[in-house]
Design an enzyme around this catalytic site. Structure first.
Site, PDB file in Angstrom:
ATOM      1  N   CYS A   3      70.513  46.085  64.413  1.00 54.24           N
ATOM      2  CA  CYS A   3      71.457  47.739  63.993  1.00 54.24           C
ATOM      3  C   CYS A   3      70.793  48.086  64.899  1.00 54.24           C
ATOM      4  CB  CYS A   3      72.629  47.191  63.147  1.00 54.24           C
ATOM      5  SG  CYS A   3      72.883  48.796  63.142  1.00 54.24           S
ATOM      6  N   CYS A   6      70.917  50.796  61.926  1.00 55.75           N
ATOM      7  CA  CYS A   6      70.397  50.165  60.799  1.00 55.75           C
ATOM      8  C   CYS A   6      69.000  50.759  60.806  1.00 55.75           C
ATOM      9  CB  CYS A   6      71.020  49.513  60.644  1.00 55.75           C
ATOM     10  SG  CYS A   6      72.286  48.345  59.724  1.00 55.75           S
ATOM     11  N   ASP A  29      73.435  62.846  69.035  1.00 59.37           N
ATOM     12  CA  ASP A  29      73.268  61.727  69.598  1.00 59.37           C
ATOM     13  C   ASP A  29      72.276  61.857  70.980  1.00 59.37           C
ATOM     14  OD1 ASP A  29      76.413  59.503  70.953  1.00 59.37           O
ATOM     15  OD2 ASP A  29      74.844  60.150  72.221  1.00 59.37           O
ATOM     16  N   HIS A  45      75.853  49.277  56.430  1.00 60.52           N
ATOM     17  CA  HIS A  45      75.983  48.522  57.644  1.00 60.52           C
ATOM     18  C   HIS A  45      78.043  48.087  57.094  1.00 60.52           C
ATOM     19  CE1 HIS A  45      76.234  47.130  61.138  1.00 60.52           C
ATOM     20  NE2 HIS A  45      76.580  46.305  61.260  1.00 60.52           N
ATOM     21  N   ASN A  85      85.606  55.434  68.044  1.00 63.27           N
ATOM     22  CA  ASN A  85      85.797  54.249  69.068  1.00 63.27           C
ATOM     23  C   ASN A  85      85.638  53.537  67.850  1.00 63.27           C
ATOM     24  OD1 ASN A  85      85.868  56.103  70.880  1.00 63.27           O
ATOM     25  ND2 ASN A  85      83.661  56.088  71.744  1.00 63.27           N
ATOM     26  N   HIS A  96      77.896  49.894  64.113  1.00 70.88           N
ATOM     27  CA  HIS A  96      77.986  50.355  62.927  1.00 70.88           C
ATOM     28  C   HIS A  96      78.968  51.286  63.017  1.00 70.88           C
ATOM     29  CE1 HIS A  96      74.756  51.900  59.352  1.00 70.88           C
ATOM     30  NE2 HIS A  96      75.659  52.114  59.503  1.00 70.88           N
ATOM     31  N   HIS A  98      80.829  55.164  62.757  1.00 69.38           N
ATOM     32  CA  HIS A  98      79.818  57.033  62.981  1.00 69.38           C
ATOM     33  C   HIS A  98      81.306  56.653  63.884  1.00 69.38           C
ATOM     34  CE1 HIS A  98      79.573  53.872  66.628  1.00 69.38           C
ATOM     35  NE2 HIS A  98      79.902  54.929  67.978  1.00 69.38           N
ATOM     36  N   HIS A 100      81.926  60.236  65.867  1.00 74.86           N
ATOM     37  CA  HIS A 100      81.342  61.713  66.423  1.00 74.86           C
ATOM     38  C   HIS A 100      82.592  62.685  65.751  1.00 74.86           C
ATOM     39  CE1 HIS A 100      80.298  58.857  70.324  1.00 74.86           C
ATOM     40  NE2 HIS A 100      80.927  57.847  69.391  1.00 74.86           N
TER      41      HIS A 100
END
Ligand code: DGP
Length: 112
Positions: A3, A6, A29, A45, A85, A96, A98, A100
């Site tokens: 990942c 990770c 990003d 995770h 997303n 994983h 997340h 934004h």
């Protein structure tokens, strides 16, 4: 575990960190779509929003408590957008969880 995020948490892949504590990490990003584009992730995770449960949701609450501080530190004084997303239809590319944080200019009203 294979990942990318990770590996970023483990320091095996470099990142431009903007916030870190014992539970979460925020970094810029790699492919910013807005002048400010930060990703916030749990250190533990979790594959996506679909894997948030009553057992692990405290870290999600912590992320949302911390996002305003990260946004303020990034200079987002006139608003920002938070997106997660989830799954293929949403084009989740990193499996994983997340969030934004996007801002730094007027964003379009249309999100889909
Ligand atoms: P999503 O499409 O919601 O899964 O977004 C994943 C985001 O992760 C995408 O905007 C690009 C970003 N990203 C992918 N790999 C890396 C990386 O190695 N470093 C950083 N900083 N961002 C990455």
């Amino acid at each position: 575990m294979d990942c990318i995020f990770c590996k970023i948490i483990a320091g095996e892949i470099p990142s431009s960190k903007v916030y870190e504590d014992d539970q979460i990490l925020a970094f810029n990003d790699i492919n910013p779509q807005t002048p400010v584009h930060i990703l916030v992730i749990p250190k533990r995770h979790i594959r996506s929003m679909d894997e948030v449960t009553s057992e692990n949701s405290a870290v999600v609450a912590h992320i949302f408590e911390t996002i305003p501080k990260i946004a303020a530190k990034a200079g987002l004084t006139n608003g920002y957008r938070v997106i997660s997303n989830c799954g293929d239809d949403a084009c989740q590319s990193v499996k994983h969880l997340h969030f934004h944080i996007m801002g730094g200019r007027q964003l379009p009203e249309n999100m889909g």
